[in-house]
Design a protein around this motif. Structure first.
Motif, PDB file in Angstrom:
ATOM      1  N   SER A 102       0.837  -1.197   0.000  1.00 49.42           N
ATOM      2  CA  SER A 102       0.000   0.000   0.000  1.00 49.42           C
ATOM      3  C   SER A 102       0.872   1.247   0.000  1.00 49.42           C
ATOM      4  CB  SER A 102      -0.914   0.006   1.232  1.00 49.42           C
ATOM      5  OG  SER A 102      -0.138   0.188   2.396  1.00 49.42           O
ATOM      6  N   VAL A 103       0.258   2.361  -0.271  1.00 54.54           N
ATOM      7  CA  VAL A 103       0.973   3.633  -0.276  1.00 54.54           C
ATOM      8  C   VAL A 103       1.512   3.935   1.119  1.00 54.54           C
ATOM      9  CG1 VAL A 103       0.732   6.116  -0.637  1.00 54.54           C
ATOM     10  CG2 VAL A 103      -0.353   4.527  -2.209  1.00 54.54           C
ATOM     11  N   GLN A 104       0.730   3.636   2.137  1.00 56.90           N
ATOM     12  CA  GLN A 104       1.168   3.885   3.513  1.00 56.90           C
ATOM     13  C   GLN A 104       2.392   3.044   3.865  1.00 56.90           C
ATOM     14  OE1 GLN A 104      -2.426   3.014   5.604  1.00 56.90           O
ATOM     15  NE2 GLN A 104      -3.056   5.168   5.691  1.00 56.90           N
ATOM     16  N   ALA A 105       2.377   1.792   3.451  1.00 58.82           N
ATOM     17  CA  ALA A 105       3.523   0.918   3.722  1.00 58.82           C
ATOM     18  C   ALA A 105       4.747   1.392   2.953  1.00 58.82           C
ATOM     19  CB  ALA A 105       3.191  -0.519   3.355  1.00 58.82           C
ATOM     20  N   SER A 106       4.537   1.865   1.740  1.00 52.61           N
ATOM     21  CA  SER A 106       5.640   2.369   0.922  1.00 52.61           C
ATOM     22  C   SER A 106       6.264   3.612   1.555  1.00 52.61           C
ATOM     23  CB  SER A 106       5.137   2.691  -0.483  1.00 52.61           C
ATOM     24  OG  SER A 106       6.172   3.180  -1.281  1.00 52.61           O
ATOM     25  N   VAL A 107       5.437   4.517   2.033  1.00 57.22           N
ATOM     26  CA  VAL A 107       5.943   5.727   2.703  1.00 57.22           C
ATOM     27  C   VAL A 107       6.659   5.355   3.995  1.00 57.22           C
ATOM     28  CG1 VAL A 107       5.248   7.865   3.859  1.00 57.22           C
ATOM     29  CG2 VAL A 107       4.280   7.281   1.641  1.00 57.22           C
ATOM     30  N   GLY A 108       6.105   4.406   4.731  1.00 57.27           N
ATOM     31  CA  GLY A 108       6.760   3.943   5.951  1.00 57.27           C
ATOM     32  C   GLY A 108       8.116   3.335   5.674  1.00 57.27           C
TER      33      GLY A 108
END
Length: 112
Positions: free
Chosen positions: A56-62
């Motif tokens: 997900s985008v959130q996991a990628s940013v994390g």
């Protein structure tokens, strides 16, 4: 097919080491250059890991934030170890590191 070897970065590091070797601080510049190569390796490792997995985008940013924190901690830690524990010339070390990182950026821009 383009080579993934950081040619410009390696060339800049070798030239920096050669210059500082004439001043007697080539080992310090080499240490800074190796630190920048380790940074490059970590960037490539995290980039390849992100490309290999669907997330997900959130996991990628994390993952990106984790990568930045880990790389900055490594660079600062190795710089401090080189200066305080190994007694290397700080100017040559920092210039070797910075020029190596500039070479890395030049490699990334020219790979596109």
């Amino acid at each position: 097919m383009k080579s993934k070897l950081p040619k410009i970065q390696l060339t800049v590091i070798v030239l920096t080491i050669a210059y500082f070797s004439t001043l007697g601080t080539g080992v310090s510049a080499a240490y800074g250059g190796v630190t920048s190569l380790m940074n490059t390796w970590l960037v490539n490792r995290h980039t390849n890991k992100q490309k290999a997995t669907t997330m997900s985008v959130q996991a990628s940013v994390g993952m990106m934030a984790y990568s930045v924190i880990m790389r900055m901690t490594m660079v600062v830690g190795l710089t401090l170890v080189g200066h305080f524990h190994l007694g290397l010339n700080s100017k040559a070390l920092i210039i070797g590191l910075i020029l190596g990182l500039i070479g890395f950026l030049m490699d990334k821009v020219l790979q596109r």
